[in-house]
Scaffold this motif. Structure first.
Motif, PDB file in Angstrom:
ATOM      1  N   ARG A   4     -36.100 -40.383 -26.320  1.00  0.00           N
ATOM      2  CA  ARG A   4     -35.352 -39.278 -26.906  1.00  0.00           C
ATOM      3  C   ARG A   4     -35.258 -38.076 -25.971  1.00  0.00           C
ATOM      4  N   LYS A   5     -34.037 -37.673 -25.690  1.00  0.00           N
ATOM      5  CA  LYS A   5     -33.784 -36.377 -25.060  1.00  0.00           C
ATOM      6  C   LYS A   5     -33.284 -35.428 -26.138  1.00  0.00           C
ATOM      7  N   ASN A   6     -32.546 -35.985 -27.053  1.00  0.00           N
ATOM      8  CA  ASN A   6     -32.148 -35.291 -28.268  1.00  0.00           C
ATOM      9  C   ASN A   6     -31.907 -36.367 -29.330  1.00  0.00           C
ATOM     10  N   TRP A   7     -31.943 -35.966 -30.572  1.00  0.00           N
ATOM     11  CA  TRP A   7     -31.800 -36.930 -31.657  1.00  0.00           C
ATOM     12  C   TRP A   7     -30.363 -37.413 -31.755  1.00  0.00           C
ATOM     13  N   LYS A   8     -30.188 -38.691 -32.056  1.00  0.00           N
ATOM     14  CA  LYS A   8     -28.868 -39.264 -32.266  1.00  0.00           C
ATOM     15  C   LYS A   8     -28.891 -40.028 -33.582  1.00  0.00           C
ATOM     16  N   VAL A   9     -27.799 -39.922 -34.317  1.00  0.00           N
ATOM     17  CA  VAL A   9     -27.681 -40.650 -35.566  1.00  0.00           C
ATOM     18  C   VAL A   9     -27.340 -42.105 -35.244  1.00  0.00           C
ATOM     19  N   ARG A  10     -28.070 -43.013 -35.866  1.00  0.00           N
ATOM     20  CA  ARG A  10     -27.842 -44.435 -35.684  1.00  0.00           C
ATOM     21  C   ARG A  10     -27.878 -45.127 -37.038  1.00  0.00           C
ATOM     22  N   LYS A  11     -27.119 -46.207 -37.144  1.00  0.00           N
ATOM     23  CA  LYS A  11     -27.162 -47.064 -38.318  1.00  0.00           C
ATOM     24  C   LYS A  11     -28.146 -48.185 -38.008  1.00  0.00           C
ATOM     25  N   PHE A  12     -29.097 -48.452 -38.923  1.00  0.00           N
ATOM     26  CA  PHE A  12     -30.107 -49.479 -38.705  1.00  0.00           C
ATOM     27  C   PHE A  12     -29.933 -50.613 -39.692  1.00  0.00           C
ATOM     28  N   VAL A  13     -30.144 -51.839 -39.196  1.00  0.00           N
ATOM     29  CA  VAL A  13     -30.111 -53.025 -40.037  1.00  0.00           C
ATOM     30  C   VAL A  13     -31.414 -53.782 -39.803  1.00  0.00           C
ATOM     31  N   LEU A  14     -32.171 -53.975 -40.887  1.00  0.00           N
ATOM     32  CA  LEU A  14     -33.450 -54.659 -40.818  1.00  0.00           C
ATOM     33  C   LEU A  14     -33.243 -56.132 -41.147  1.00  0.00           C
ATOM     34  N   ARG A  15     -33.754 -57.001 -40.265  1.00  0.00           N
ATOM     35  CA  ARG A  15     -33.643 -58.447 -40.479  1.00  0.00           C
ATOM     36  C   ARG A  15     -35.033 -59.074 -40.391  1.00  0.00           C
ATOM     37  N   ASP A  16     -35.252 -60.135 -41.207  1.00  0.00           N
ATOM     38  CA  ASP A  16     -36.562 -60.790 -41.162  1.00  0.00           C
ATOM     39  C   ASP A  16     -36.531 -62.143 -40.460  1.00  0.00           C
ATOM     40  N   ASP A  17     -35.357 -62.666 -40.147  1.00  0.00           N
ATOM     41  CA  ASP A  17     -35.282 -63.954 -39.456  1.00  0.00           C
ATOM     42  C   ASP A  17     -34.137 -63.919 -38.454  1.00  0.00           C
ATOM     43  N   PRO A  18     -34.397 -63.484 -37.242  1.00  0.00           N
ATOM     44  CA  PRO A  18     -35.682 -63.076 -36.671  1.00  0.00           C
ATOM     45  C   PRO A  18     -36.041 -61.642 -37.062  1.00  0.00           C
ATOM     46  N   ALA A  19     -37.299 -61.289 -36.873  1.00  0.00           N
ATOM     47  CA  ALA A  19     -37.839 -59.981 -37.295  1.00  0.00           C
ATOM     48  C   ALA A  19     -37.424 -58.891 -36.313  1.00  0.00           C
ATOM     49  N   TYR A  20     -36.251 -58.292 -36.569  1.00  0.00           N
ATOM     50  CA  TYR A  20     -35.721 -57.247 -35.693  1.00  0.00           C
ATOM     51  C   TYR A  20     -35.153 -56.108 -36.510  1.00  0.00           C
ATOM     52  N   LEU A  21     -35.176 -54.935 -35.927  1.00  0.00           N
ATOM     53  CA  LEU A  21     -34.471 -53.773 -36.450  1.00  0.00           C
ATOM     54  C   LEU A  21     -33.374 -53.484 -35.432  1.00  0.00           C
ATOM     55  N   HIS A  22     -32.133 -53.840 -35.788  1.00  0.00           N
ATOM     56  CA  HIS A  22     -30.995 -53.608 -34.888  1.00  0.00           C
ATOM     57  C   HIS A  22     -30.411 -52.229 -35.173  1.00  0.00           C
ATOM     58  N   TYR A  23     -29.948 -51.563 -34.124  1.00  0.00           N
ATOM     59  CA  TYR A  23     -29.321 -50.265 -34.350  1.00  0.00           C
ATOM     60  C   TYR A  23     -27.931 -50.214 -33.731  1.00  0.00           C
ATOM     61  N   TYR A  24     -27.060 -49.487 -34.441  1.00  0.00           N
ATOM     62  CA  TYR A  24     -25.634 -49.436 -34.134  1.00  0.00           C
ATOM     63  C   TYR A  24     -25.161 -47.997 -34.064  1.00  0.00           C
TER      64      TYR A  24
END
Length: 97
Positions: A4-24
């Motif tokens: 972080r240099k500054n905060w950015k708004v991101r959309k997050f999608v949590l998945r359990d198979d595979p166990a990832y938090l993707h951000y868009y």
């Protein structure tokens, strides 16, 4: 995120198979900007961050530390939402594939 240099708004999608938090990018786009591997991670609420300004924190931050020891700091929209994210991520970290 942890770079972080500054905060950015991101959309997050949590998945359990595979166990990832993707951000868009919230403005759109089908491809994720990145992903956080959650299997074996630790997620905790963050009450104070030494290098942040008071208005950045507002008691709604949480931290994800991956199994490979990468630290990600995220800010929820509210305290209740932070609690929901932490519980959901902890579940996926334990049970996700």
């Amino acid at each position: 995120g942890h770079r972080r240099k500054n905060w950015k708004v991101r959309k997050f999608v949590l998945r359990d198979d595979p166990a990832y938090l993707h951000y868009y990018d919230p403005a759109g786009g089908e491809e994720p900007l990145g992903a956080i591997h959650l299997r074996g991670c630790v997620v905790t609420a963050v009450e104070d961050m030494p290098d942040s300004k008071k208005y950045d924190v507002d008691n709604i931050l949480f931290e994800i530390i991956t199994a490979s020891e990468i630290h990600y700091y995220l800010q929820a929209a509210s305290s209740a939402e932070r609690t929901e994210w932490i519980k959901a991520i902890q579940t996926v970290a334990r049970t996700g594939k």
